[in-house]
Design a protein around this motif. Structure first.
Motif, short mmCIF file in Angstrom:
data_model
loop_
_atom_site.label_atom_id
_atom_site.label_comp_id
_atom_site.label_asym_id
_atom_site.label_seq_id
_atom_site.Cartn_x
_atom_site.Cartn_y
_atom_site.Cartn_z
N LEU A 58 0.94 -0.96 0.01
CA LEU A 58 -0.12 0.39 -0.11
C LEU A 58 0.87 1.00 0.06
O LEU A 58 0.46 1.84 -0.39
CB LEU A 58 -0.76 -0.10 1.18
N ARG A 59 2.07 0.97 0.88
CA ARG A 59 2.43 1.93 0.54
C ARG A 59 3.62 2.72 -0.29
O ARG A 59 3.76 3.23 -1.16
CB ARG A 59 3.83 1.99 1.83
N ALA B 90 3.91 5.88 -5.44
CA ALA B 90 3.77 5.99 -6.75
C ALA B 90 2.42 6.96 -7.22
O ALA B 90 2.75 7.85 -8.62
CB ALA B 90 2.80 4.85 -7.06
N LEU B 91 0.98 7.11 -6.69
CA LEU B 91 -0.13 7.78 -6.97
C LEU B 91 0.22 8.94 -6.05
O LEU B 91 0.17 9.59 -7.19
CB LEU B 91 -0.74 7.28 -6.33
N LEU C 103 4.11 8.24 -14.62
CA LEU C 103 2.58 7.99 -14.89
C LEU C 103 2.03 6.77 -14.73
O LEU C 103 0.92 6.44 -14.56
CB LEU C 103 2.18 8.97 -16.39
N ASP C 104 2.76 6.07 -15.76
CA ASP C 104 2.78 4.28 -15.43
C ASP C 104 3.02 3.84 -15.23
O ASP C 104 1.67 2.85 -14.76
CB ASP C 104 3.64 3.87 -16.96
N THR D 188 -0.16 1.59 -12.78
CA THR D 188 -0.22 0.29 -12.26
C THR D 188 -0.85 -0.06 -11.02
O THR D 188 -1.86 -0.51 -10.96
CB THR D 188 1.00 0.29 -12.77
N ALA D 189 0.17 1.59 -10.15
CA ALA D 189 -0.84 1.58 -9.18
C ALA D 189 -2.18 1.57 -8.51
O ALA D 189 -2.45 0.39 -7.76
CB ALA D 189 0.10 2.70 -7.71
#
Ligand code: HEM
Length: 406
Positions: free
Chosen positions: A163-164, A169-170, A183-184, A188-189
């Motif tokens: 989750l971290r 990534a977000l 952005l990829d 994915t996240a």
């Protein structure tokens, strides 16, 4: 005017943005980046813009987009994919959605969590005491807010590491300097996070409790207050907002205290500062350095010479919270950490106006409990190495802060 006044890619800027903010505020306090936002660094301009009803937070709907910039186009497509969150909405949708959870985040509701937060912090400090050392971020600053928000939503904590990573990534995907690869990674996240949350939500539908998530599910099931997509986006926001911010308040705050041992000592021995000192840490080196608004009507600011600068509708303004918080016109001797600063509470680290951070009381409680119990538990706390700030623009914080304690 030199473009170098605002070069977000300069590593020196990322390591320590405050001298750059000072220069901007003095030479070009209303700085139109060519082809980009107008950067605001004065406290008065930042505060007024955040509270203005001439602006929108819905960049995707209201900002003019550069259709030739592939990153801008991709971002726009991505944002269109899911429901917006309160962070990106204007009234009346913003008002409707924020009302659904605001009760759970009021200062008095949050105060009831204090004993639990203290217990979570003490468990981490016991481990540090046994080991004689702690890596502050992994050992305290991340797990405490993560466990608290997980408990508020009644979410499992067994996949904390994944989750971290997803939430990092977000948020990396939200940085103004984001690359296509990032952005990829953000996409994915989100593709992993959403199914994970859907499973939990479906399960909770059958076992409603008195947690915040159950409250949102009830609102969704009642019909017109919350759509299914809004529910998911809301949960992502609540969940991620707590991962990438409070961790840095504890990290940046402890670092500021360790670099100002007189202030550290003062707070350690004076519990009367417990209610307010955290505001000075938020002002001094806040976790969120800027946010953005779109002008909905022509807006006029004044440049350094007092000449008007016009921002046209559809153009964005970057309200630099970190710069406002170091404006000498508002805060005397702004680069000094001064826990007794009488007006520290006027900082903009949590923004201002209708988007003022929903989690402000929670973040302050968590960070105050973590820092005060840390300071009072150990007589000696020392940095084992010089922490480096992560290479980010919007979110400011360090990844690792090894400390020895006794
Ligand atoms: C020190 C920690 C934190 C900082 C510095 C921070 C900062 C901010 C800022 C600057 C905004 C407004 C952005 C804008 O005006 O465009 C915001 C909004 C928000 N924050 Fe926080 N935040 C923190 C912790 C939290 C926590 C722990 C939660 C919840 C668990 C949270 C939930 C939210 C939500 C839901 C919004 C959107 C509010 C709205 O748009 O009405 N934040 N935060």
């Amino acid at each position: 005017m030199s473009e170098l006044l605002w070069n977000p890619f300069d590593p020196a800027f990322r390591a320590d943005p405050y001298p750059f903010y000072d220069r901007l505020r003095t030479e070009a306090p209303v700085y139109p980046v060519p082809g980009g936002s107008t950067v605001l660094t004065r406290y008065s301009d930042v505060f007024a813009t955040l509270r203005s009803n001439q602006v929108s937070r819905d960049v995707e709907a209201n900002a003019l987009w550069d259709e030739n910039n592939p990153i801008a186009v991709r971002r726009r497509e991505r944002r269109r994919g899911g429901a917006k969150t309160i962070l990106n909405l204007d009234p009346p949708d913003h008002t409707r959605l924020r009302r659904l959870v605001s009760k759970a985040f009021t200062p008095s509701a949050i105060e009831r969590l204090r004993p639990r937060v203290e217990a979570l912090v003490d468990t981490r400090l016991d481990a540090a005491a046994d080991a004689g050392e702690i890596e502050l971020i992994d050992g305290l600053a991340f797990p405490v807010p993560f466990e608290v928000i997980s408990e508020m939503l009644d979410m499992p904590t067994d996949r904390a590491d994944e989750l971290r990573d997803w939430s990092q990534a977000l948020t990396q995907g939200l940085e103004p300097t984001v690359t296509m690869e990032e952005l990829d990674e953000a996409e994915t996240a989100i593709m992993q996070l959403i199914p994970y949350l859907i499973e939990i939500i479906e399960d909770r539908r059958r076992n409603l409790g008195d947690d915040v998530l159950s409250g949102l599910i009830v609102a969704e099931e009642e019909g017109d207050r919350l759509s299914a997509e809004e529910l998911i986006s809301f949960v992502v926001l609540l969940y991620v907002a707590g991962h990438e911010t409070t961790v840095n308040l504890i990290g940046n705050g402890m670092l500021a205290l360790l670099r100002n041992p007189d202030q550290l000592d003062l707070w350690r021995h004076d519990a009367s500062l417990d209610a307010t000192a955290i505001d000075e840490l938020l002002r001094f080196d806040g976790p969120v350095q800027h946010t953005v608004r779109v002008a909905m009507e022509p807006m006029t600011f004044e440049d350094a010479a007092g000449e008007p600068v016009l921002v046209q509708p559809g153009h964005t303004v970057l309200t630099v919270l970190g710069a406002a918080n170091h404006d000498p016109a508002m805060f005397e001797d702004p680069h000094r950490l001064w826990l007794q600063r009488p007006n520290a509470g006027r900082h903009t680290a949590f923004s201002a106006g209708i988007h003022y951070c929903l989690g402000a009381s929670l973040a302050k409680l968590e960070a105050t409990v973590a820092i005060t119990r840390f300071l009072r538990r150990f007589e000696s706390i020392e940095l084992a190495g010089d922490p480096e700030f992560r290479d980010r623009l919007t979110i400011r914080g360090v990844d690792r802060m090894p400390l020895t304690v006794s």
